[in-house]
Scaffold this motif. Structure first.
Motif, PDB file in Angstrom:
ATOM      1  N   ALA A  15     -47.044 -59.384  19.739  1.00  0.00           N
ATOM      2  CA  ALA A  15     -45.745 -59.387  19.062  1.00  0.00           C
ATOM      3  C   ALA A  15     -45.866 -58.532  17.813  1.00  0.00           C
ATOM      4  O   ALA A  15     -46.978 -58.196  17.394  1.00  0.00           O
ATOM      5  N   HIS A  19     -46.142 -65.728  13.978  1.00  0.00           N
ATOM      6  CA  HIS A  19     -45.067 -66.623  13.543  1.00  0.00           C
ATOM      7  C   HIS A  19     -45.639 -67.839  12.811  1.00  0.00           C
ATOM      8  O   HIS A  19     -46.872 -67.991  12.694  1.00  0.00           O
ATOM      9  N   ASN A  22     -48.300 -69.833  14.639  1.00  0.00           N
ATOM     10  CA  ASN A  22     -49.628 -69.202  14.615  1.00  0.00           C
ATOM     11  C   ASN A  22     -50.288 -69.412  13.260  1.00  0.00           C
ATOM     12  O   ASN A  22     -51.479 -69.707  13.166  1.00  0.00           O
ATOM     13  N   SER A 174     -42.877 -70.243  20.176  1.00  0.00           N
ATOM     14  CA  SER A 174     -43.710 -69.375  21.017  1.00  0.00           C
ATOM     15  C   SER A 174     -43.228 -67.938  21.011  1.00  0.00           C
ATOM     16  O   SER A 174     -42.037 -67.686  21.155  1.00  0.00           O
ATOM     17  N   LYS A 175     -44.183 -67.013  20.826  1.00  0.00           N
ATOM     18  CA  LYS A 175     -43.871 -65.585  20.855  1.00  0.00           C
ATOM     19  C   LYS A 175     -43.114 -65.220  22.127  1.00  0.00           C
ATOM     20  O   LYS A 175     -42.206 -64.417  22.100  1.00  0.00           O
ATOM     21  N   SER A 176     -43.538 -65.792  23.246  1.00  0.00           N
ATOM     22  CA  SER A 176     -42.997 -65.327  24.522  1.00  0.00           C
ATOM     23  C   SER A 176     -41.737 -66.067  24.946  1.00  0.00           C
ATOM     24  O   SER A 176     -40.889 -65.483  25.596  1.00  0.00           O
ATOM     25  N   ILE A 183     -37.838 -68.753  15.884  1.00  0.00           N
ATOM     26  CA  ILE A 183     -39.149 -68.400  15.333  1.00  0.00           C
ATOM     27  C   ILE A 183     -39.007 -67.878  13.915  1.00  0.00           C
ATOM     28  O   ILE A 183     -38.139 -67.056  13.657  1.00  0.00           O
ATOM     29  N   ASP A 185     -41.038 -65.445  11.609  1.00  0.00           N
ATOM     30  CA  ASP A 185     -42.175 -64.538  11.617  1.00  0.00           C
ATOM     31  C   ASP A 185     -42.751 -64.401  10.212  1.00  0.00           C
ATOM     32  O   ASP A 185     -42.005 -64.366   9.228  1.00  0.00           O
TER      33      ASP A 185
END
Ligand code: AMP
Ligand code: TRP
Length: 311
Positions: A15, A19, A22, A174-176, A183, A185
């Motif tokens: 990414a 975020h 993480n 989740s990034k995905s 999210i 970031d």
């Protein structure tokens, strides 16, 4: 020999930014552990290419990921920061890069962990199963060939092990799979952060109180607030008693902005000196390579492979 326990962890360059999940679930612990542990951290580009990636974007994101880790506080003088693909892992070590065809995702992750003899692996809750596999593989190898690999332990902090999506507080941030609004970031600008927190889904009622079942949205925000401020959730509940969600979210937004702004600024400074960043990563790769080489030499000997000679 170092008396410190070793930690190793990795993050995927998939990414444009890490975020909040993480950061709280993993990266912040990586920073802390530099002072107490022999720390190895990698940007796992080979894991990223287990699904299709745009090559130019992957290159860019790998540098941005490394810069963000430095921006968040990793210090090359106190830890080894490297790019996964810079350290070859196949049995013909030193000659070939491991191809993704050789390792499926969890096996590749186990290889990372075992190669560096990590005692502990700081990650979020979603990685627990992968770590279980690493332990099993280490134990099986040790049983058959004699003590060779350290069976790794997860290092997972319960309060931040799973940060939830701001728009769907029953799903992991989740990034995905999260929507951009779900999210926060690390590299988001202050205005974007404020807007996302203001629009975070809260629950019916107006009480700022943790209750994972009845109030998952507020509970998630309270955990984030508590992790960033160091104040216990109970202290925050008392502080916002009778104020409603508005004041609480406003303060939380400012806390996230204040936490991420220095990281974003430092990341930008590091990215402005690409050659300097690449030198840090080359140095990290050389250090990581020495440790990996020692493990591989032991593995070859235990299995009975003829030792590799310098060419
Ligand atoms: P990844 O983005 O999959 O490379 O994850 C990097 C690290 O962040 C791993 O240690 C994950 O367990 C952790 N992580 C990812 N999402 C979350 C989340 N929502 N809450 C807590 N930790 C997370
Ligand atoms: N699978 C991890 C994730 O998605 C990334 C990872 C790769 C990792 N290798 C690792 C984490 C080794 C810890 C240790 O987040």
């Amino acid at each position: 020999m170092s008396p410190r326990l070793r930690v190793l962890s990795g993050i995927q360059p998939t990414a444009d930014s890490f975020h909040l999940g993480n950061y709280l679930g993993a990266v912040r612990q990586w920073v802390t552990l530099q002072d107490t542990h022999d720390a190895f951290y990698c940007v796992v580009d080979l894991h990223a290419i287990t699904v299709p990636q745009d090559p130019a974007l992957l290159t860019r994101r790998t540098r941005v990921a490394a810069a963000q880790l430095l921006g968040a506080g990793l210090d090359p003088a106190r830890c080894t920061l490297f790019v996964q693909s810079h350290v070859p892992k196949s049995a013909r070590e030193g000659q070939e890069q491991a191809s993704v065809g050789l390792f499926t995702y969890p096996i590749l992750q186990a290889a990372d962990i075992l190669l560096y003899q990590a005692d502990q692996v700081p990650v979020g809750e979603d990685q627990r199963q992968h770590l279980e596999l690493s332990r099993t593989l280490a134990q099986r190898f040790n049983h058959r060939y004699g003590q060779t690999f350290v069976p790794p332990q997860p290092y997972i902090l319960a309060e931040v092990a799973k940060i939830y999506d701001l728009q769907d507080p029953t799903a992991k941030m989740s990034k995905s799979s999260s929507s951009p609004q779900g999210i926060v970031d690390v590299l988001d600008t202050p205005d974007v952060i404020r807007r996302k927190i203001a629009r975070a889904v809260t629950d019916t009622g107006s009480e700022v109180r943790a209750d994972a079942e009845a109030k998952p949205g507020v509970t998630n925000l309270l955990r984030i607030y508590s992790a960033l401020s160091g104040e216990p959730v109970a202290t925050l509940e008392a502080k916002y008693e009778g104020t409603g969600y508005g004041a609480f979210k406003k303060d939380l937004a400012e806390l996230v902005v204040a936490s991420f702004a220095p990281i974003r600024e430092k990341t930008e400074r590091i990215l402005a000196d690409e050659a300097g960043l690449d030198r840090i990563l080359a140095d990290g790769a050389a250090r990581a390579h020495r440790v990996a080489g020692q493990t591989m030499a032991a593995v070859r000997e235990r299995i009975g492979l003829l030792p590799l000679r310098d060419r």
